[in-house]
Design a protein around this motif. Structure first.
Motif, PDB file in Angstrom:
ATOM      1  N   LEU A 101       6.226  -9.066  -9.670  1.00 38.35           N
ATOM      2  CA  LEU A 101       6.438  -7.666  -9.394  1.00 38.35           C
ATOM      3  C   LEU A 101       7.951  -7.395 -10.057  1.00 38.35           C
ATOM      4  O   LEU A 101       8.095  -6.306 -10.779  1.00 38.35           O
ATOM      5  CB  LEU A 101       6.572  -7.271  -7.973  1.00 38.35           C
ATOM      6  CG  LEU A 101       6.992  -5.845  -7.588  1.00 38.35           C
ATOM      7  CD1 LEU A 101       5.983  -4.869  -8.429  1.00 38.35           C
ATOM      8  CD2 LEU A 101       6.762  -5.788  -6.129  1.00 38.35           C
ATOM      9  N   ARG A 168      -2.079  -6.970  -4.525  1.00 38.06           N
ATOM     10  CA  ARG A 168      -2.248  -7.642  -5.701  1.00 38.06           C
ATOM     11  C   ARG A 168      -3.594  -7.539  -6.514  1.00 38.06           C
ATOM     12  O   ARG A 168      -3.897  -7.597  -7.639  1.00 38.06           O
ATOM     13  CB  ARG A 168      -1.871  -8.823  -5.833  1.00 38.06           C
ATOM     14  CG  ARG A 168      -0.508  -9.076  -5.308  1.00 38.06           C
ATOM     15  CD  ARG A 168      -0.121 -10.704  -5.297  1.00 38.06           C
ATOM     16  NE  ARG A 168      -0.006 -11.121  -6.984  1.00 38.06           N
ATOM     17  CZ  ARG A 168       0.386 -12.309  -7.307  1.00 38.06           C
ATOM     18  NH1 ARG A 168       0.224 -13.147  -6.139  1.00 38.06           N
ATOM     19  NH2 ARG A 168       0.611 -12.890  -8.273  1.00 38.06           N
ATOM     20  N   LEU A 200      -0.346  -3.583 -10.590  1.00 40.43           N
ATOM     21  CA  LEU A 200       1.132  -3.634 -10.531  1.00 40.43           C
ATOM     22  C   LEU A 200       1.780  -2.316 -10.737  1.00 40.43           C
ATOM     23  O   LEU A 200       3.227  -2.396 -10.485  1.00 40.43           O
ATOM     24  CB  LEU A 200       1.550  -4.633 -11.666  1.00 40.43           C
ATOM     25  CG  LEU A 200       1.759  -6.268 -11.285  1.00 40.43           C
ATOM     26  CD1 LEU A 200       1.643  -7.062 -12.615  1.00 40.43           C
ATOM     27  CD2 LEU A 200       2.982  -6.350 -10.530  1.00 40.43           C
ATOM     28  N   ALA A 204       5.891  -1.688  -9.628  1.00 38.75           N
ATOM     29  CA  ALA A 204       6.852  -1.850 -10.585  1.00 38.75           C
ATOM     30  C   ALA A 204       7.615  -0.764 -11.170  1.00 38.75           C
ATOM     31  O   ALA A 204       8.659  -0.906 -11.275  1.00 38.75           O
ATOM     32  CB  ALA A 204       5.958  -2.780 -11.709  1.00 38.75           C
ATOM     33  N   GLU A 277       7.831  -3.767  -1.417  1.00 35.00           N
ATOM     34  CA  GLU A 277       6.740  -4.694  -1.145  1.00 35.00           C
ATOM     35  C   GLU A 277       5.902  -4.222   0.141  1.00 35.00           C
ATOM     36  O   GLU A 277       4.788  -4.147   0.155  1.00 35.00           O
ATOM     37  CB  GLU A 277       7.260  -6.165  -1.041  1.00 35.00           C
ATOM     38  CG  GLU A 277       7.650  -6.810  -2.434  1.00 35.00           C
ATOM     39  CD  GLU A 277       7.859  -8.309  -2.257  1.00 35.00           C
ATOM     40  OE1 GLU A 277       7.756  -8.612  -1.202  1.00 35.00           O
ATOM     41  OE2 GLU A 277       8.476  -8.714  -3.207  1.00 35.00           O
ATOM     42  N   TRP A 282       2.386  -5.483  -0.646  1.00 33.51           N
ATOM     43  CA  TRP A 282       2.366  -6.565  -1.420  1.00 33.51           C
ATOM     44  C   TRP A 282       2.844  -8.042  -0.999  1.00 33.51           C
ATOM     45  O   TRP A 282       3.890  -8.144  -0.258  1.00 33.51           O
ATOM     46  CB  TRP A 282       3.632  -6.298  -2.596  1.00 33.51           C
ATOM     47  CG  TRP A 282       3.531  -6.957  -3.846  1.00 33.51           C
ATOM     48  CD1 TRP A 282       4.199  -8.120  -4.224  1.00 33.51           C
ATOM     49  CD2 TRP A 282       2.478  -6.603  -4.904  1.00 33.51           C
ATOM     50  NE1 TRP A 282       3.683  -8.433  -5.574  1.00 33.51           N
ATOM     51  CE2 TRP A 282       2.870  -7.520  -5.884  1.00 33.51           C
ATOM     52  CE3 TRP A 282       1.503  -5.566  -5.196  1.00 33.51           C
ATOM     53  CZ2 TRP A 282       2.085  -7.670  -6.942  1.00 33.51           C
ATOM     54  CZ3 TRP A 282       1.048  -5.597  -6.322  1.00 33.51           C
ATOM     55  CH2 TRP A 282       1.119  -6.429  -7.584  1.00 33.51           C
TER      56      TRP A 282
END
Length: 333
Positions: A101, A168, A200, A204, A277, A282
């Motif tokens: 990440l 993920r 992602l 991100a 996260e 995440w």
């Protein structure tokens, strides 16, 4: 050059030990008794004293610190009593998710900032420059967790373009690096790579916008400073093509501070994506740390502080060394 390297390495070692003292003292200053948390709310004084002795909390503070440092660098990062396993095992399991990440957030921020800033500066358009400045100010001032929530509301709930807070996505069949995108590429599974990149994208980007704005402002200011240097005037007077002047002379000189800032941003992303996260579920170190804080699992929090410090200092050391190779003025100083 050897003196330069030794000075940087010595400074890094001193900083790591300073961070270890800070992490050790702060957690020892918390009024909660770890032994009582581990023994449970119904444990009597005898059981609590036994657990205190097992943890070494009855020893003098400097002895506890020495034992902690020796154990940490020997690979014993403590035991997570909330999870029932060593802290190092938990971090090793979750580090690839956080690293992937952070890596993609850094690539989005760094490549995007360099491309957009160089393009706008070369075109020399005032309204594009104003738009870029406005975008950089907004992106720097907006917290990543707020962007994460906004992205979920718009791109997941309203438009349905990206996955929601599901982590993920499906794991690759064979694990080589722990980075899903890399493992899918190694296996030749390009549809799996696209799926992993799809999961992602939102977290991100939420992490990347802040560093993107900072790098844009930094690189833009450096470009403006270099443009006014005397050697640029000489190049124009000699008839050097504007493209050659901009990309071969101005940009390399303006890029060095951006390189340093990029390394520090990468280190910050590796240890600072906790809230994002959590929002995207995440399975990285950030989620582990929040759970450790909520459960008052101090071994996890202490290990995270030390790991973040080591990553930050290590990346900073590598950037300093790289800077010394790129710019001879640094070596001579």
């Amino acid at each position: 050059m050897i003196n330069f390297l030794l000075a940087r390495i010595g400074s890094a070692i001193i900083t790591i030990f300073g961070a270890s003292i800070l992490a050790f003292v702060i957690l020892r200053a918390v009024p909660t008794n770890p032994a009582r948390l581990i023994a449970g709310p119904f444990a009597n004084d005898e059981v609590i004293a036994q657990v205190t002795s097992q943890l070494g909390l009855d020893k003098p503070l400097f002895v506890q610190y020495f034992d902690y440092i020796v154990s940490f660098f020997a690979g014993d990062w403590g035991f997570s009593y909330s999870a029932g396993q060593p802290v190092l095992s938990q971090i090793v399991q979750r580090l690839p998710a956080s690293a992937e990440l952070a890596l993609y957030a850094f690539l989005f921020a760094f490549i995007g900032a360099v491309f957009v800033t160089v393009l706008v500066s070369f075109l020399a358009s005032k309204w594009l420059d104003r738009l870029l400045r406005l975008l950089s100010f907004i992106s720097v001032g907006v917290p990543p967790f707020w962007l994460a929530l906004l992205f979920l509301m718009v791109f997941f709930e309203q438009l349905g373009w990206f996955p929601g807070p599901v982590g993920r996505g499906p794991a690759p069949g064979s694990v080589h690096t722990g980075l899903f995108t890399i493992d899918y590429l190694i296996a030749g599974n390009f549809s799996g790579f696209a799926t992993a990149l799809h999961h992602l994208a939102l977290p991100a980007l939420a992490l990347a916008l802040g560093p993107f704005g900072y790098l844009v402002r930094l690189l833009r200011a450096n470009l403006l400073d270099i443009v006014n240097e005397p050697f640029v005037t000489v190049l124009h007077a000699k008839g050097v093509a504007p493209v050659s002047t901009h990309f071969q002379h101005i940009l390399p000189n303006a890029f060095l501070p951006t390189l340093t800032a990029g390394g520090l941003i990468l280190a910050q992303l590796l240890g600072g994506s906790v809230l994002v996260e959590r929002i995207f579920v995440w399975p990285g170190i950030g989620t582990l740390v929040i759970d450790g804080i909520l459960r008052q699992d101090y071994a996890v929090v202490q290990a995270f502080i030390m790991l973040s410090a080591i990553i930050y200092i290590g990346v900073n050391l590598l950037v300093d060394i790289l800077y010394g190779y790129v710019d001879p003025r640094v070596r001579r100083s």
